[in-house]
Structures are given as structure tokens and as C-alpha cells.
Write a protein that holds these residues in place. Sequence first.
Motif, PDB file in Angstrom:
ATOM      1  N   GLU A  95      54.308 137.817  54.285  1.00 50.23           N
ATOM      2  CA  GLU A  95      55.231 138.958  54.230  1.00 50.23           C
ATOM      3  C   GLU A  95      56.553 138.704  54.951  1.00 50.23           C
ATOM      4  N   LYS A  96      56.923 137.439  55.050  1.00 56.68           N
ATOM      5  CA  LYS A  96      58.232 137.099  55.620  1.00 56.68           C
ATOM      6  C   LYS A  96      59.317 137.256  54.558  1.00 56.68           C
ATOM      7  N   ARG A  97      60.533 137.339  55.020  1.00 61.43           N
ATOM      8  CA  ARG A  97      61.699 137.504  54.151  1.00 61.43           C
ATOM      9  C   ARG A  97      61.829 136.321  53.189  1.00 61.43           C
ATOM     10  N   ILE A  98      62.265 136.611  51.965  1.00 61.19           N
ATOM     11  CA  ILE A  98      62.530 135.599  50.942  1.00 61.19           C
ATOM     12  C   ILE A  98      63.997 135.744  50.558  1.00 61.19           C
ATOM     13  N   SER A  99      64.712 134.634  50.476  1.00 55.45           N
ATOM     14  CA  SER A  99      66.108 134.716  50.054  1.00 55.45           C
ATOM     15  C   SER A  99      66.165 135.092  48.568  1.00 55.45           C
ATOM     16  N   LYS A 100      67.254 135.725  48.187  1.00 53.77           N
ATOM     17  CA  LYS A 100      67.440 136.129  46.795  1.00 53.77           C
ATOM     18  C   LYS A 100      67.414 134.910  45.882  1.00 53.77           C
ATOM     19  N   ASN A 101      68.081 133.838  46.288  1.00 54.64           N
ATOM     20  CA  ASN A 101      68.125 132.625  45.468  1.00 54.64           C
ATOM     21  C   ASN A 101      66.740 132.018  45.279  1.00 54.64           C
TER      22      ASN A 101
END
Length: 142
Positions: A95-101
Motif C-alpha cells: 500500500e505504498k505510493r505508486i508514481s503515475k508513470n
Amino acid sequence: MTLFNTASPKALAALLFAFVVPLTACQTTSTNQPNMQSTQQKSKIAADIEKLTYDLSLVEENHLETKLAGDTYILDTFIVPFEQPYYVLVRRTDEKRISKNAAELIAETYIQPRGCTEPLKRREDLDKQNAKGSVHLVGIEC
């Protein structure tokens, strides 16, 4: 004078039943307490997913859990029946942040062999993500 004739098989069975049933009930009580923070976190992610996909239909056969660069991702596809595009939900198990790219690249790679018979066309106007950036819904037309 005794209440039960211990020589009688019925009396012995009744006596054993009277003692075993309460003991069995006591033994099934769990001493493990659920981790409340983990449960609340999971319900928050479920609420985020519901908010992003409330008007879409899940394509159940397009579920995938995969490892990329040491991280585990869960991918699901959603559609509006009989319409384009596909909506690919991308999230990490930690559940960590994922970059949009990264979310776009993962979604494009994932959907190409599953539903695209024509070249991909990104629909950035349909993209959504939760406030934390840990769940992305990526629009792809093909």
C-alpha cells in the motif's frame, strides 16, 4: 445416595456430556486479538477502491498479482459493459505510493495481451487515484 448410577451406561454418557460440552466451548475461545490498525487500513483501501470504481464492472478473469522490481502489485480490470475503454486498477500489496508513470506503464503492459486487438490509446482524462497515491485507476482504449 448418588444422583447418577455410574454402572448405567446412559447415566455415564449424560455425566460425560455435562462436563465435556462446557469444556469444549471454553477451548474454542481465541486468545488472538486482531490487529485493529491493519483491519482499519484494509477497510480504507477497500473504500478507496469502491470510490474509484463504483460505476464500473469488474472483469474477474483479468485479476493478477505480480512482482515487479521486488514489489508486489495487484491488477484488476474494470469496464462499462459494451463500451470502451478498459480501466486498469493498479495497487501495491504494501500500500505504498505508486508514481503515475509507473502505474501507466504497468497498466499498459498488463492489458495489451488481455483485451487489446488494436494499438493502445491512453485515456488520461479517465485516470483517477486515491488521496494517498497508492491506488491508481488507468484508462486505456484499444
